[in-house]
Design an enzyme around this catalytic site. Structure first.
Site, PDB file in Angstrom:
ATOM      1  N   CYS A   1      49.502  64.458  48.680  1.00  0.00           N
ATOM      2  CA  CYS A   1      48.252  64.577  49.264  1.00  0.00           C
ATOM      3  C   CYS A   1      48.608  64.480  50.872  1.00  0.00           C
ATOM      4  O   CYS A   1      47.873  65.371  51.546  1.00  0.00           O
ATOM      5  CB  CYS A   1      47.444  63.474  48.898  1.00  0.00           C
ATOM      6  SG  CYS A   1      45.856  63.545  49.588  1.00  0.00           S
TER       7      CYS A   1
ATOM      8  N   CYS B   1      44.189  58.210  45.552  1.00  0.00           N
ATOM      9  CA  CYS B   1      42.959  58.781  46.426  1.00  0.00           C
ATOM     10  C   CYS B   1      41.648  59.284  45.499  1.00  0.00           C
ATOM     11  O   CYS B   1      40.812  59.065  45.745  1.00  0.00           O
ATOM     12  CB  CYS B   1      43.411  59.854  47.571  1.00  0.00           C
ATOM     13  SG  CYS B   1      44.698  60.817  47.148  1.00  0.00           S
TER      14      CYS B   1
END
Length: 377
Positions: free
Chosen positions: A99, A201
């Site tokens: 990410c 996340c």
């Protein structure tokens, strides 16, 4: 002329204070809130709306504009599909690393440039050195550990290319976490007392197993001891990780000693979970690992024939482990890592990250190790 910085504001205290510090340092500052996940299940776990409200409250308080951007499609394509494929293959990936590489730096930086930014900034605990040049003449900034050793996040940033680090500022990398909280309280920021997020996340704080089975069908199989004896059933290999203690469902097993149970090996071919007792069980020990592709911060790394001496981490917050890195002759871009001391529960799918003192050199995904295979497999 003022330099323009766009700060990735997550609604947390670190990025909030980063924006405030940059204002104090004389930059023209704007914020950007990234939406990387489309809530698809209506659960109470997703905090995106709350986080956006907190980011907006901080932006209003310090007097900056807050942009929003939706990177959910990029996230799905570049991060989440890889995450699922790794779990389906029996490995344990770290999506936060991918990410950072693909979204929180690459996609964010590209977007910020269209908004006229000179730099981006994030609330990561890391630092950067002055611009350097690799052998190809490419500009990059070396990545340095954050000043707060307890919070240093370079393990998660090792795959971000130095050319992106060169365009990034890390305001809180120069200070310690208690000072960040103190600054936030002094400025009366809405996020001053907000707890740090701990979830992956896109999962947030929800139960990981519940989340995963929405996307991957569970494949139950046998739990076996290190001698091959069947002792139970597991819910699916993807729910377990090497070295895991507890959560195996063997507590109070008849005839067993009172000690804790650990995951020793995942026999993916036969869908068997191998378990045993003993924190330092021999089946969890390895002295070498292989990684098939390394992201070097500088875009390159000279590895002499006698190997590169450095230190490495195979998990976040692990003390540095002395090692030698060799080019893997059997892989186009891979390396073989020899540790000075045996390592416990080095996990395929996780990352090995290399350091030279304060400098994070880069790292890669662990493909396999030389931990012994149970003799019945």
């Amino acid at each position: 002329m003022q330099q323009r910085v766009i700060v990735g504001m997550s609604g947390g205290v670190d990025s909030s204070v980063s924006a405030a510090l940059l204002l104090q340092q004389g930059y023209q500052v704007e914020g950007l809130f990234m939406k990387n996940w489309e809530e698809d299940d209506g659960t109470e776990y997703c905090t995106a709306m709350e986080d956006l409200a907190d980011a907006q409250a901080v932006a209003d308080k310090i007097g900056i504009k807050l942009h929003t951007a939706n990177f959910a499609m990029e996230y799905w394509d570049r991060v989440f599909e890889h995450f699922l494929a790794e779990y389906a293959a029996g490995r344990t990936p770290n999506p936060d690393i991918l990410c950072n590489k693909e979204i929180k730096f690459r996609a964010f930086l590209d977007h910020a440039m269209t908004l006229g930014a000179d730099f981006i900034a994030t609330g990561h605990y890391a630092r950067r050195a002055e611009t350097a040049y690799n052998s190809k003449g490419e500009a990059y900034a070396p990545l340095l550990r954050g000043l707060d050793n307890n919070k240093d996040q370079t393990y998660f940033l090792h795959a971000v290319h130095g050319r992106e680090i060169n365009k990034t500022l890390f305001p809180v990398g120069e200070i310690e976490k208690p000072e960040v909280r103190r600054i936030a309280e002094e400025l009366d920021l809405a996020t001053a007392k907000k707890k740090d997020s701990t979830g992956i996340c896109f999962i947030g704080e929800r139960r990981f197993n519940d989340f995963l089975k929405q996307y991957l069908p569970a494949q139950p199989g046998k739990i076996v001891l290190d001698n091959g004896k069947e002792v139970g059933e597991h819910h699916g290999l993807m729910y377990y990780t090497l070295g895991q203690r507890g959560g195996i469902g063997l507590g109070g097993m008849k005839g067993a000693s009172e000690g804790a149970w650990f995951v020793l090996h995942k026999d993916v071919a036969n869908n068997r979970l191998v378990v045993g007792q003993g924190h330092d069980h021999p089946l969890m020990q390895s002295t070498q690992l292989w990684s098939e592709a390394i992201d070097w911060v500088a875009g390159e790394q000279n590895i002499p024939a006698e190997g590169l001496r450095c230190t490495a981490k195979t998990r976040y917050r692990q003390p540095d482990q002395a090692c030698t890195v060799f080019i893997d002759e059997n892989s186009e871009h891979g390396v073989r890592v020899e540790f000075d001391e045996p390592q416990r529960a080095v996990t395929p799918g996780q990352s090995v990250v290399f350091y030279s003192d304060e400098v994070c050199l880069g790292g890669g995904v662990i493909h396999h190790t030389n931990a012994p295979t149970p003799n019945f497999i």
